[in-house]
Design an enzyme around this catalytic site. Structure first.
Site, PDB file in Angstrom:
ATOM      1  N   ASP A  51      -9.890   0.462   9.576  1.00  0.00           N
ATOM      2  CA  ASP A  51     -10.179  -0.280   8.343  1.00  0.00           C
ATOM      3  C   ASP A  51     -11.328   0.334   7.545  1.00  0.00           C
ATOM      4  O   ASP A  51     -12.322  -0.328   7.235  1.00  0.00           O
ATOM      5  CB  ASP A  51     -10.517  -1.743   8.657  1.00  0.00           C
ATOM      6  CG  ASP A  51      -9.516  -2.403   9.561  1.00  0.00           C
ATOM      7  OD1 ASP A  51      -8.312  -2.122   9.408  1.00  0.00           O
ATOM      8  OD2 ASP A  51      -9.931  -3.188  10.428  1.00  0.00           O
ATOM      9  N   GLU A 219      -1.124  -7.795   4.863  1.00  0.00           N
ATOM     10  CA  GLU A 219      -2.572  -7.992   4.939  1.00  0.00           C
ATOM     11  C   GLU A 219      -3.287  -6.857   4.205  1.00  0.00           C
ATOM     12  O   GLU A 219      -2.665  -6.028   3.553  1.00  0.00           O
ATOM     13  CB  GLU A 219      -3.028  -8.061   6.404  1.00  0.00           C
ATOM     14  CG  GLU A 219      -2.632  -6.878   7.248  1.00  0.00           C
ATOM     15  CD  GLU A 219      -2.910  -7.101   8.727  1.00  0.00           C
ATOM     16  OE1 GLU A 219      -3.425  -8.172   9.092  1.00  0.00           O
ATOM     17  OE2 GLU A 219      -2.610  -6.184   9.526  1.00  0.00           O
TER      18      GLU A 219
END
Length: 331
Positions: A51, A219
């Protein structure tokens, strides 16, 4: 963290460095069935990340990523990265209400109004008892962050999941925070630029994207503006399974920051739409968890993938973004 089961800026560069980073030719968009995507640009050093979110500072490129109080790395050239330490020397106490280990996920870092702004997630695997926090810093360096508390939260009775934050300052100077993972998908709230928290005069939670079939696998939103459109990048499918990961990056666009968004075929993102931007190819497995950085040589797609040539290790990926017919394509 941008987990695929509901869990979940930059010195002026020389042309030589730019080529070293990208090292491949522009590609036109293809149908997913025919996709043959370019490899990631060259990166070296400490690049084992999940991420990633990157910002340009006077010290160099700072790269923030999931875990260990938000891991921080530094690069002077956007190629070689060195581990610096934890963003938070002490995890904010409120985090333990959402994650007993104090782990932090999915940072979003940017520079606005003379400060560095860090939005981040606190949750536990498979739960939507989650919260998004905010910290600010004058330098963006590890240990310099002042926590500002919770911005938005969800509970086990909520229909959404408050993780995977991403700040958008729109073309009119308004601040928005997009977020979401599985459940009912991607949402957005408006922020007060003076605080980075919810704007009292607009309490609406806007719904941007959803994938109706169970498990609702969308997401990691990131919204960027270009030429009259807002582009919403998301990660579809399943992350964090090494070489079994099916993560892929998709996009839709809208003339308004809060939608409605549609993909290139006109399918609404609220109905599961999304034009593929990057997916598994060769040793690059499950790319996602993406962010976008505007740099001197163009917009960068910054993401993680699982390197099948290195035992499925999570690895930093960086590609430049080109545009064809008003839609993004990596090169």
């Amino acid at each position: 963290m941008r987990f695929g089961d509901g869990r979940r800026l930059s010195f002026w560069r020389t042309f030589t460095v730019m080529v070293a980073v990208t090292a491949c030719a522009v590609v036109a968009p293809r149908s997913p069935a025919l996709a043959a995507y370019p490899g990631p640009g060259r990166v070296t050093g400490n690049v084992t990340v999940h991420d990633p979110s990157m910002v340009r500072t006077p010290s160099g490129y700072l790269l923030y990523s999931t875990h260990n109080g938000i891991e921080t790395r530094l690069s002077s050239d956007r190629v070689n990265f060195t581990f610096l330490g934890r963003a938070f020397s002490t995890v904010p106490s409120w985090v333990y209400s959402y994650n007993s280990s104090g782990d932090l996920w999915a940072p979003d870092v940017s520079y606005q109004n003379g400060l560095y702004w860090l939005y981040y997630s606190a949750s536990s695997f498979g739960s939507n008892n989650s919260a998004i926090g905010l910290a600010t810093s004058t330098t963006g360096l590890p240990g310099s962050w002042t926590d500002r508390g919770i911005v938005v939260s969800s509970t086990s009775s909520s229909t959404f999941n408050a993780i995977d934050p991403s700040l958008l300052v729109d073309n009119n100077g308004r601040w928005w925070l997009s977020f979401g993972s599985f459940w009912s998908g991607i949402h957005m709230v408006r922020l007060d630029p003076s605080t980075g928290k919810r704007l009292a005069s607009d309490t609406t939670r806007y719904h941007l994207a959803h994938r109706p079939p169970d498990p609702h696998a969308v997401e990691a939103p990131q919204i960027v503006y270009r030429s009259g459109y807002y582009y919403l990048f998301t990660s579809h499918d399943l992350c964090c399974r090494g070489t079994a990961s099916t993560y892929r990056i998709t996009v839709g666009r809208s003339t308004s920051p809060n939608g409605p968004y549609v993909d290139r075929a006109g399918v609404p993102l609220l109905n599961g739409g999304g034009t593929e931007v990057l997916a598994t190819h060769g040793a690059v497995v499950g790319p996602g968890g993406q962010s976008v950085l505007r740099d001197a040589d163009g917009a960068l797609l910054v993401y993680h993938y699982y390197d099948a040539g290195a035992g499925g290790r999570e690895t930093l990926g960086v590609n430049l973004i080109g545009w064809s017919g008003g839609w993004p394509a990596v090169y």
